[in-house]
Design a protein around this motif. Structure first.
Motif, PDB file in Angstrom:
ATOM      1  N   ILE A   1       0.804  -1.232   0.000  1.00 33.79           N
ATOM      2  CA  ILE A   1       0.000   0.000   0.000  1.00 33.79           C
ATOM      3  C   ILE A   1       0.835   1.281   0.000  1.00 33.79           C
ATOM      4  O   ILE A   1       0.281   2.379   0.048  1.00 33.79           O
ATOM      5  N   ASP A   2       2.154   1.175  -0.065  1.00 34.71           N
ATOM      6  CA  ASP A   2       3.014   2.354   0.031  1.00 34.71           C
ATOM      7  C   ASP A   2       2.761   3.376  -1.076  1.00 34.71           C
ATOM      8  O   ASP A   2       2.994   4.572  -0.889  1.00 34.71           O
ATOM      9  N   TYR A   3       2.320   2.911  -2.250  1.00 34.94           N
ATOM     10  CA  TYR A   3       2.127   3.812  -3.395  1.00 34.94           C
ATOM     11  C   TYR A   3       1.054   4.874  -3.137  1.00 34.94           C
ATOM     12  O   TYR A   3       1.054   5.927  -3.791  1.00 34.94           O
ATOM     13  N   ILE A   4       0.151   4.630  -2.190  1.00 38.91           N
ATOM     14  CA  ILE A   4      -0.968   5.549  -1.929  1.00 38.91           C
ATOM     15  C   ILE A   4      -0.481   6.927  -1.457  1.00 38.91           C
ATOM     16  O   ILE A   4      -1.148   7.932  -1.681  1.00 38.91           O
ATOM     17  N   GLN A   5       0.676   6.967  -0.818  1.00 35.40           N
ATOM     18  CA  GLN A   5       1.183   8.241  -0.303  1.00 35.40           C
ATOM     19  C   GLN A   5       1.655   9.179  -1.412  1.00 35.40           C
ATOM     20  O   GLN A   5       1.890  10.363  -1.175  1.00 35.40           O
TER      21      GLN A   5
ATOM     22  N   ASN B   1      11.274  11.817  -6.024  1.00 33.07           N
ATOM     23  CA  ASN B   1      10.907  10.876  -4.957  1.00 33.07           C
ATOM     24  C   ASN B   1      10.108   9.704  -5.506  1.00 33.07           C
ATOM     25  O   ASN B   1      10.339   8.547  -5.129  1.00 33.07           O
ATOM     26  N   GLU B   2       9.164  10.008  -6.395  1.00 33.32           N
ATOM     27  CA  GLU B   2       8.335   8.957  -7.011  1.00 33.32           C
ATOM     28  C   GLU B   2       9.198   8.025  -7.853  1.00 33.32           C
ATOM     29  O   GLU B   2       9.014   6.801  -7.828  1.00 33.32           O
ATOM     30  N   PHE B   3      10.156   8.613  -8.582  1.00 32.51           N
ATOM     31  CA  PHE B   3      11.036   7.788  -9.428  1.00 32.51           C
ATOM     32  C   PHE B   3      11.885   6.853  -8.575  1.00 32.51           C
ATOM     33  O   PHE B   3      12.052   5.674  -8.902  1.00 32.51           O
ATOM     34  N   SER B   4      12.424   7.365  -7.474  1.00 34.64           N
ATOM     35  CA  SER B   4      13.235   6.526  -6.569  1.00 34.64           C
ATOM     36  C   SER B   4      12.414   5.368  -6.017  1.00 34.64           C
ATOM     37  O   SER B   4      12.890   4.229  -5.933  1.00 34.64           O
ATOM     38  N   PHE B   5      11.168   5.664  -5.654  1.00 34.61           N
ATOM     39  CA  PHE B   5      10.254   4.651  -5.127  1.00 34.61           C
ATOM     40  C   PHE B   5       9.983   3.562  -6.165  1.00 34.61           C
ATOM     41  O   PHE B   5      10.103   2.359  -5.885  1.00 34.61           O
ATOM     42  N   VAL B   6       9.646   3.974  -7.382  1.00 28.13           N
ATOM     43  CA  VAL B   6       9.334   3.034  -8.467  1.00 28.13           C
ATOM     44  C   VAL B   6      10.571   2.237  -8.863  1.00 28.13           C
ATOM     45  O   VAL B   6      10.503   1.012  -9.053  1.00 28.13           O
ATOM     46  N   ASN B   7      11.700   2.911  -8.965  1.00 25.42           N
ATOM     47  CA  ASN B   7      12.944   2.256  -9.366  1.00 25.42           C
ATOM     48  C   ASN B   7      13.373   1.198  -8.355  1.00 25.42           C
ATOM     49  O   ASN B   7      13.833   0.104  -8.723  1.00 25.42           O
TER      50      ASN B   7
END
Length: 231
Positions: free
Chosen positions: A140-144, A184-190
């Protein structure tokens, strides 16, 4: 899964989004409770997005959990009502997949490469959905994260992996957004992509090792190595 219940991928992502919001809000831990939320969320999503073309699919979905399965029709209806109350009857959420599909429908993702006199690489298209699935599977981390910025990160990573320009100028021109705005989103996805791909490599290596051991044992067996006289 989507084929079995005639469920659109957009509907599935909305169901997961609703489910994850409720789990995050209620801090649900019980696997039994999570299953009930999932059932309610998926029926709500199908009714909201696929109802007119998917009445049979919804009925099949309900039947798969009724009778011989775990829940009665009345229990399933209660799961559905509980879920829709938890989200305050709001269903018009925009998921990151909605934004990606907007890009695709407007011909932006692949046409930018054609405009730059290069052949459109279809691997970008497949990677977008592969990475999207990885994010959903991760939890569920993507929700943030903001859905628009998250979709930009997914698109950017899929282009990078396909060895294209990470973020073409046309996106800056159309949406006035640069790479720095979704760092930040890119780091999360990567991070998720690296973790998932490494996991697949490990599984493949383990399977290959198991096959090699099995083949070697069969060779020894065929040579009579395991006969009683040799033991």
């Amino acid at each position: 899964y989507t084929q079995k219940f005639k469920m659109s991928i957009t509907s599935l992502y909305l169901a997961v989004y609703i489910m994850d919001m409720i789990i995050l809000k209620d801090k649900v831990i019980s696997q039994h409770k999570i299953e009930q939320i999932a059932i309610g969320a998926e029926i709500i999503s199908m009714k909201y997005l696929d109802l007119y073309m998917n009445i049979a699919g919804i009925k099949q979905f309900q039947l798969s959990f009724e009778g011989a399965s775990f829940y009665s029709c009345e229990q399933i209806r209660k799961f559905e009502i509980s879920c829709i109350k938890k989200v305050s009857y709001k269903l018009n959420y925009v998921t990151f997949l909605n934004v990606i599909q907007f890009f695709l429908m407007n011909g932006i993702i692949l046409s930018t490469d054609i405009l730059n006199n290069s052949k459109p690489n279809m691997s970008i298209y497949f990677l977008i959905y592969q990475i999207s699935d990885m994010i959903i599977e991760n939890g569920i981390d993507y929700i943030q994260y903001d859905p628009f910025l998250l979709s930009c990160a997914i698109l950017s990573l899929s282009r990078q992996v396909s060895k294209f320009d990470k973020w073409p100028n046309v996106f800056v021109q159309l949406y006035h957004i640069s790479e720095e705005e979704f760092e930040n989103e890119f780091s999360f996805v990567n991070e998720i992509y690296i973790k998932k791909t490494q996991m697949k490599v490990k599984i493949k290596i383990t399977r290959n090792a198991s096959c090699n051991i099995s083949n070697n044992l069969n060779k020894l067996k065929n040579k009579g190595f395991f006969n009683s006289n040799n033991c």
